[in-house]
Design an enzyme around this catalytic site. Sequence first.
Site, PDB file in Angstrom:
ATOM      1  N   LYS A 179       2.070 -38.043   6.748  1.00 30.37           N
ATOM      2  CA  LYS A 179       2.455 -39.211   7.351  1.00 30.37           C
ATOM      3  C   LYS A 179       3.964 -39.193   8.014  1.00 30.37           C
ATOM      4  CE  LYS A 179       1.159 -43.123   6.778  1.00 30.37           C
ATOM      5  NZ  LYS A 179       1.609 -44.138   6.133  1.00 30.37           N
ATOM      6  N   THR A 219       6.019 -36.453   7.242  1.00 31.63           N
ATOM      7  CA  THR A 219       6.013 -34.844   7.794  1.00 31.63           C
ATOM      8  C   THR A 219       5.989 -34.787   8.490  1.00 31.63           C
ATOM      9  OG1 THR A 219       5.752 -34.775   4.540  1.00 31.63           O
ATOM     10  CG2 THR A 219       5.603 -33.111   6.290  1.00 31.63           C
ATOM     11  N   ARG A 254      11.155 -45.688   7.511  1.00 28.30           N
ATOM     12  CA  ARG A 254      11.513 -46.492   6.791  1.00 28.30           C
ATOM     13  C   ARG A 254      12.871 -45.563   6.038  1.00 28.30           C
ATOM     14  NH1 ARG A 254       6.377 -47.207   4.335  1.00 28.30           N
ATOM     15  NH2 ARG A 254       5.457 -45.582   5.021  1.00 28.30           N
ATOM     16  N   LYS A 298       7.165 -40.357  -8.311  1.00 23.79           N
ATOM     17  CA  LYS A 298       7.501 -40.100  -6.620  1.00 23.79           C
ATOM     18  C   LYS A 298       8.626 -38.798  -6.278  1.00 23.79           C
ATOM     19  CE  LYS A 298       6.745 -41.964  -1.651  1.00 23.79           C
ATOM     20  NZ  LYS A 298       6.798 -42.848  -1.200  1.00 23.79           N
ATOM     21  N   ALA A 344       4.389 -51.903   2.049  1.00 17.86           N
ATOM     22  CA  ALA A 344       3.364 -52.136   2.970  1.00 17.86           C
ATOM     23  C   ALA A 344       2.241 -52.968   3.251  1.00 17.86           C
ATOM     24  CB  ALA A 344       2.987 -50.702   3.660  1.00 17.86           C
ATOM     25  N   PHE A 379       0.984 -46.873   5.095  1.00 18.16           N
ATOM     26  CA  PHE A 379      -0.517 -46.999   4.234  1.00 18.16           C
ATOM     27  C   PHE A 379      -1.309 -46.613   6.119  1.00 18.16           C
ATOM     28  CE2 PHE A 379      -0.154 -50.369   1.191  1.00 18.16           C
ATOM     29  CZ  PHE A 379       0.371 -49.498   0.332  1.00 18.16           C
ATOM     30  N   PHE A 426      -4.356 -27.538   5.519  1.00 18.56           N
ATOM     31  CA  PHE A 426      -3.778 -27.274   4.339  1.00 18.56           C
ATOM     32  C   PHE A 426      -4.909 -25.386   4.482  1.00 18.56           C
ATOM     33  CE2 PHE A 426      -2.705 -30.095   0.867  1.00 18.56           C
ATOM     34  CZ  PHE A 426      -2.646 -31.555   1.718  1.00 18.56           C
ATOM     35  N   TRP A 486       4.486 -29.262   7.942  1.00 14.70           N
ATOM     36  CA  TRP A 486       4.985 -28.652   6.623  1.00 14.70           C
ATOM     37  C   TRP A 486       5.703 -26.636   6.752  1.00 14.70           C
ATOM     38  CZ3 TRP A 486       4.539 -25.896   1.787  1.00 14.70           C
ATOM     39  CH2 TRP A 486       4.915 -26.388   1.104  1.00 14.70           C
TER      40      TRP A 486
END
Lengths: 554, 554
Positions: free
Chosen positions: A69, A71, A92, A103, A271, A299, A379, A407
Amino acid sequence: MYTDIEIAQRAKMEPIINVAAKLGLKDEDIELYGRYKCKISIEACNKVKEKGKLILVTAINPTPAGEGKSTVTVGLGDAFSRIGKKSVIALREPSLGPVFGVKGGAAGGGYAQVVPMEDINLHFTGDMHAITTANNLLAAAIDNHIHQGNKLNIDSRRIIFKRVMDMNDRALRNVVVGMGGKVNGFVREDGFMITVASEIMAILCLAKDLNDLKVRMGNILIAYNLNGEPVYAKELEIQGAMALLMKDAIKPNLVQTLENTPALIHGGPFANIAHGCNSIIATKTALGLGDIVVTEAGFGADLGAEKFFDIKCRYGNLKPECVVLVATVRALKHHGGAKKEELNIPSVEKLSMGIQNLEKQIENIKSFGVPVVVAINKFITDSDEEVSYINDFCNKLGVKVSLTEVWEKGGEGGVDLANKVLETIAKEEENFAPIYSEKESIKDKISKIAKTVYGAKGVQYSPAAIKQIGELEKFNMDKFPVCMAKTQYSLSDNQFLLGRPKDFDITVKEVRVSNGAGFIVALTGDIMTMPGLPKVPAANRMDILDDGEIVGLF
Amino acid sequence: MYTDIEIAQRAKMEPIINVAAKLGLKDEDIELYGRYKCKISIEACNKVKEKGKLILVTAINPTPAGEGKSTVTVGLGDAFSRIGKKSVIALREPSLGPVFGVKGGAAGGGYAQVVPMEDINLHFTGDMHAITTANNLLAAAIDNHIHQGNKLNIDSRRIIFKRVMDMNDRALRNVVVGMGGKVNGFVREDGFMITVASEIMAILCLAKDLNDLKVRMGNILIAYNLNGEPVYAKELEIQGAMALLMKDAIKPNLVQTLENTPALIHGGPFANIAHGCNSIIATKTALGLGDIVVTEAGFGADLGAEKFFDIKCRYGNLKPECVVLVATVRALKHHGGAKKEELNIPSVEKLSMGIQNLEKQIENIKSFGVPVVVAINKFITDSDEEVSYINDFCNKLGVKVSLTEVWEKGGEGGVDLANKVLETIAKEEENFAPIYSEKESIKDKISKIAKTVYGAKGVQYSPAAIKQIGELEKFNMDKFPVCMAKTQYSLSDNQFLLGRPKDFDITVKEVRVSNGAGFIVALTGDIMTMPGLPKVPAANRMDILDDGEIVGLF
């Protein structure tokens, strides 16, 4: 192939003063934090007139890997720049805790990133630290008040307001404080949350200005007294000092993407127990500076977009013009029952079962009166047949689909999406409205969200939740929008119900109020507000070398 | 008459970029933090050649009100500017905790202040927050290591490294962490210190560069294992991430005085369990940028100057040229037995009894081979006779005295002091040497400090201290300079022994090592490392008004 940090380090950043200048910001409108970050003064924020079109990027119910999201948000912003729009991104701020945990960083990925990513992922301009400090000043003032005579008669068994730290530290989840005898105060149970879970973070993101921030911080429900009545932060006369600590944190931060598109990165509340969107101040400023503003919410659409609409847009009086709903072929197959090892195997069958999740989220967006475009985050394993299937499915619903490759290709990979968003805005009428009135009863509000957005049959309440709702009604703290805390992986409150579950009830276990932020939190499960570090924390691979090179941040 | 903050708000600050330019710093040498603060890049720090003369400002044993050491430091720096010297001030950073507690701000006073005082006293450039984060990342990694299997066999009863917070919060002094069952780790006793008490702060102030900082952080003794052997931070492989968190904190901060004299404000370790001086990096940079550098050390000369000489100058290879010893007539009468209500009444008798404290501190400075000038920080209640008495007394010792009025008059009030410092440097030979070798035994080092500097008869050791010394010797952690933790109010370890006590012993109750910072801490009493808030915290009167005006910071 380069890693995210290697790509980021190779970026040709413009001095932020130039990025600001292109937005019409003068030298006196900004405060530099180094060469590539700045804050925008509140005066400059107040000066601009909102003119931009607001685009929300949200997603289907994600898999644990995430659907990209952020990205897509960054890439779409870059794509708008490429097609000649004055584009501004509003994101954010990442929290330090997860950076050192599992992460790594959180500033987009691949060729769709915001930079300087090292700084954004570390202390940035100090907003998180300011929130931590304001939060912990209030916490210290509570215990100090009790220690110094407890004039407010605070019930130390019912202190709601917790300390925070911007760190993944499970040992602090449940603690006993005040030990060691009389000079150290009264012993009581307490706990730490991670900073982004602080109500002050939620307040920062919903406040209109510094005075509103101060008033809201004063309204935080910190405890109940021994008569069972609420005690608010303002009774400790501490909100002035807290506001002072937040005087710079309230100013939006300006950085840029790899392609030099301006990005405002400001605020990042949880979130689940909060609403998961960047600040209203930053979003409004972006709308004043740009023709088109791309933002995101945490989310999937059932949580993120719902809260964006019902909480953020309500408080900020914002009118979103279009929603981009991000999905991946892999995640849709996952929703259709494909196992982890099957995700790379083309299967229109699994896809056709899982696509109902996308269908429901499209319906959800439409129920708020906002047009939607689907973005397939591509992908290499996606088959042409799978992509056509999604295309056909969405076209039948009257929804455009774009295959994005941001990406891999940056803004160029999002130009088709950008054009489809513009076409949709031009063609479809925005008719935005929240799905409930905050004046309704708590149960009615929750019911509307559960039935309309989640597709639930009904809502069950635990005895504790019923008691808590009664208390909030008694003390007139019930006329706020509702912030649902629910698993992000399912439309239901059971993370294992994938696709588009039917005939399920939502169970509300606990109801709290964030009286300062101005929302009621309905918890449908156990929500972790202080993460822990994994067996091998990301921190272990991080380093800064003698020549200043940073390694291992991703 | 204006308050400190009112004076500060009326300051005519120069853009810091101009202040930097006057020091020969180019745009690429600095990183702006707003218009009036910047950091100096490490490359620029490394580039400069040390050429300046280093002046230390210290004091007699203070009264609880303080003798105005920081104010004299700032005023003297301004005075040097006024008489045409390229003057640079090097100060410690204030901690947020005391700002909200009793103290209010800490950036000089009256017309001898550093500005922007609001920012310096609040988050400044985030150094404190970086230290807090690096400290707490290590702390989280320790508990996480135990939770994840405890390969290092850490004895959870013997974890030395504590969490920190930049807040006065007595409830956190003694806590129990890890409660709530298996997922939250192992239950153990723990405690928080205020950030400035973190060993990482001490390390920041003694480190040569970022790599040295990293190595020292890796050397922090964090615990003992179940076999009783030391466990160091580096065994958790976390020092790289910690260094990354400190990448900006290591750069010195540049601000200015009310009279636009450049001031480097960087680092501020506790003056009891640590050495209480600003960073070596900042001091050396100041010596490279200015012809004359005025710095200070915490507490009176017996603690502050001793540690400055024996720890900071030793590690930094610094050669102080002159010491300014600050005294007030009031404090000297206090040392002579005057009660609080008598301090405003002229009394050469009380003064003549109390002046022995000044005499001893003069001897102390001379024992390090450094020339000394006495600065009387003038109060309106001082009589001419009292001032002449001090003058005559010091002149007999061959020491010049200056009456300074920097609080009231800024740099102009310190011109006489500045000239006397220059005369003293020109006339007297500096012959600086520490008073002990770090290779001596711990007891020998402590004995030399106690006898030479405090004037003690001898040193007693508690059984615990003897055991701890034995342990440090066993594990080869004994060849460090010693950092004494002692009351600041007396030359002895009994705060009520004023003047120049004789025939007393020092009692060492506890001996610790700061193996990363590189010193041994000898505690002669209970040292509070986490302050509490008073009944009415300074925070309660602070506010930021709608127009942005800040009130109540002092």
